[in-house]
Design a protein around this motif. Structure first.
Motif, mmCIF file in Angstrom:
data_model
loop_
_atom_site.group_PDB
_atom_site.id
_atom_site.type_symbol
_atom_site.label_atom_id
_atom_site.label_comp_id
_atom_site.label_asym_id
_atom_site.label_seq_id
_atom_site.Cartn_x
_atom_site.Cartn_y
_atom_site.Cartn_z
ATOM 1 N N THR A 32 0.833 -1.210 0.000
ATOM 2 C CA THR A 32 0.000 0.000 0.000
ATOM 3 C C THR A 32 0.862 1.253 0.000
ATOM 4 O OG1 THR A 32 -1.776 -1.150 1.177
ATOM 5 C CG2 THR A 32 -1.800 1.260 1.237
ATOM 6 N N LYS A 33 1.891 1.249 0.817
ATOM 7 C CA LYS A 33 2.802 2.396 0.896
ATOM 8 C C LYS A 33 3.547 2.577 -0.429
ATOM 9 C CE LYS A 33 6.558 4.316 3.693
ATOM 10 N NZ LYS A 33 7.461 4.086 4.869
ATOM 11 N N ALA A 34 4.008 1.475 -1.007
ATOM 12 C CA ALA A 34 4.732 1.555 -2.278
ATOM 13 C C ALA A 34 3.816 2.027 -3.398
ATOM 14 C CB ALA A 34 5.334 0.191 -2.620
ATOM 15 N N GLN A 35 2.577 1.590 -3.361
ATOM 16 C CA GLN A 35 1.620 2.005 -4.377
ATOM 17 C C GLN A 35 1.361 3.506 -4.305
ATOM 18 O OE1 GLN A 35 -1.988 -0.280 -4.420
ATOM 19 N NE2 GLN A 35 -3.100 1.288 -5.561
ATOM 20 N N GLU A 36 1.268 4.027 -3.107
ATOM 21 C CA GLU A 36 1.060 5.459 -2.942
ATOM 22 C C GLU A 36 2.224 6.254 -3.519
ATOM 23 O OE1 GLU A 36 0.522 5.802 1.226
ATOM 24 O OE2 GLU A 36 -1.583 5.148 1.207
#
Length: 415
Positions: A135-139
């Protein structure tokens, strides 16, 4: 929405699904060189959009696509009849619409962020905090975002006044066919998302419903029925859904060539589930040695079908290496079969050696068109196959190394 964006993002650097459908009779000859011409207006390299496209201002992209359409008028005028000129103009228009669709879908995507996202996908799968990491990487992979209303308005322009039954254009324009596929996905995500109980894996079933509900009966509908029935037979795991799609197609299609292909695909599916003899292969390993599948008889054979460009495939490698280590000395061979293109053989070889991949490392002779690959109905990777010591198929769509059930199966077979 996050799932859709995630899927599109991964598609930007990994072909997780590679449809093998019969393009017989379909061409792309109305306006040759469209991609080369479009590269004068949008950031592209060898027909592929560059990351810098996705951070361009919306107004600039709209202006550039309008300029591209106007610039193609001299090429369109070369057609000998008004009817062909009309088709050529539509071909260019749909080419521009597909470009806009991709721009909107991947707006704000950043190359460094995507590299980090791929790193997380390929190295962190299995971590207890994987969801948080992804999720963090996607953001971080998207440095800009479009307001929802603006995104909606742009996509409505792409799909306004849809021409859904243009047989002549469908036969001669890849852009129109690509737009049609995007349009069906667009409708699937908005009007028909609730029509499946199989989740993401059942999406070809929903697409087939969209086709039957939205596309007029005729040539275009027939072609799309064939395409999505093929996807269901090859990709959907639910056996009842496969049987239903096959029976419906065979009872309704009037296209003899399509019916013959669907019969062959269905026969392959039945072969994989019937504990019959496996198709054979003779491929060359990373050291240049010829390896026939028959030479591996006497042990179980677990085959990983993968490619160096496939992020989900590479995400399975650490799990495969652990399985290989834990079952070393057992009655099983581990084979990794690459479907990289022949032109990428050096890239494949380097990847295998640089990452010290174990097992038997082979490369298929004709990537997805290799006979062994086609016999197992493979058009999406990673894919795993398990064959018994006598050369019979245990499972033509086996569990992944990251699935604990694989070890349970191995322990039962190898005890």
């Amino acid at each position: 929405m996050k799932t859709t964006i995630m899927s599109l993002a991964l598609a930007a650097f990994s072909l997780a699904g590679f449809a093998q459908t019969n393009k017989s009779g379909l061409t792309d000859d109305l306006v040759p060189g469209k991609d080369k011409a479009l590269a004068n207006y949008l950031p592209m390299d060898n027909g592929t959009y560059l990351y810098k496209l996705y951070v361009m201002p919306v107004a600039e992209v709209e202006q550039q696509l309008l300029a591209y359409r106007k610039a193609m008028e001299p090429e369109i005028a070369k057609q000998k009849t008004p009817a062909l000129q009309t088709l050529a103009r539509k071909d260019v228009d749909y080419h521009a619409k597909v470009a806009m669709s991709w721009f909107v879908s991947l707006y704000g995507m950043d190359s460094l962020g995507m590299a980090e996202l791929e790193k997380v996908v390929t190295t962190k799968k299995g971590d207890t905090n994987f969801i948080a990491l992804i999720t963090k990487a996607q953001e971080k992979a998207f440095v800009k975002s479009l307001p929802q209303e603006e995104r909606k308005a742009l996509m409505e322009k792409v799909y306004e006044n849809p021409d859904l039954d243009n047989e002549a254009l469908f036969k001669r324009s890849a852009a129109y066919r690509n737009w049609m596929g995007d349009y069906i996905t667009y409708l699937r995500n908005r009007k028909y998302m609730q029509d499946t109980t199989l989740g993401y894996a059942g999406m070809p079933i929903v697409k087939l419903k969209v086709v039957k509900a939205e596309i007029p009966a005729g040539f275009v509908q027939d072609q799309l029925n064939y395409q999505y029935t093929t996807e269901i037979l090859k990709m959907v795991k639910d056996s009842a859904a496969k049987e239903n799609a096959y029976n419906n197609f065979m009872s309704s299609s009037k296209n003899a060539a399509h019916k013959k292909e669907i019969e062959a695909i269905y026969a392959n599916y039945k072969m994989m589930t019937g504990n019959g003899p496996s198709p054979e292969f003779v491929y060359v390993d990373v050291s240049g040695k010829t390896v026939p599948l028959k030479s591996l008889r006497g042990k179980y054979v677990y085959i990983d079908v993968w490619a160096t460009w496939c992020a989900p495939c590479k995400a399975e490698i650490p799990f495969l290496q652990k399985v290989e280590h834990d079952y070393e000395g057992k009655n099983i061979h581990f084979v990794s079969l690459s479907v990289d293109k022949k032109d990428d053989k050096a890239k494949w070889s380097s990847y295998v050696k640089d990452n010290q991949l174990g097992g038997i490392q082979l490369m298929a002779d004709k990537d997805f068109n290799s006979e062994f690959i086609k016999k197992f109905n493979i058009n999406s990777i990673p894919r795993f196959i398990l064959i018994d010591p006598k050369g019979k198929i245990v499972d033509g769509d086996a569990k992944r190394p990251s699935d604990p059930e694989l070890r349970t199966q191995f322990d039962r077979l190898l005890m």
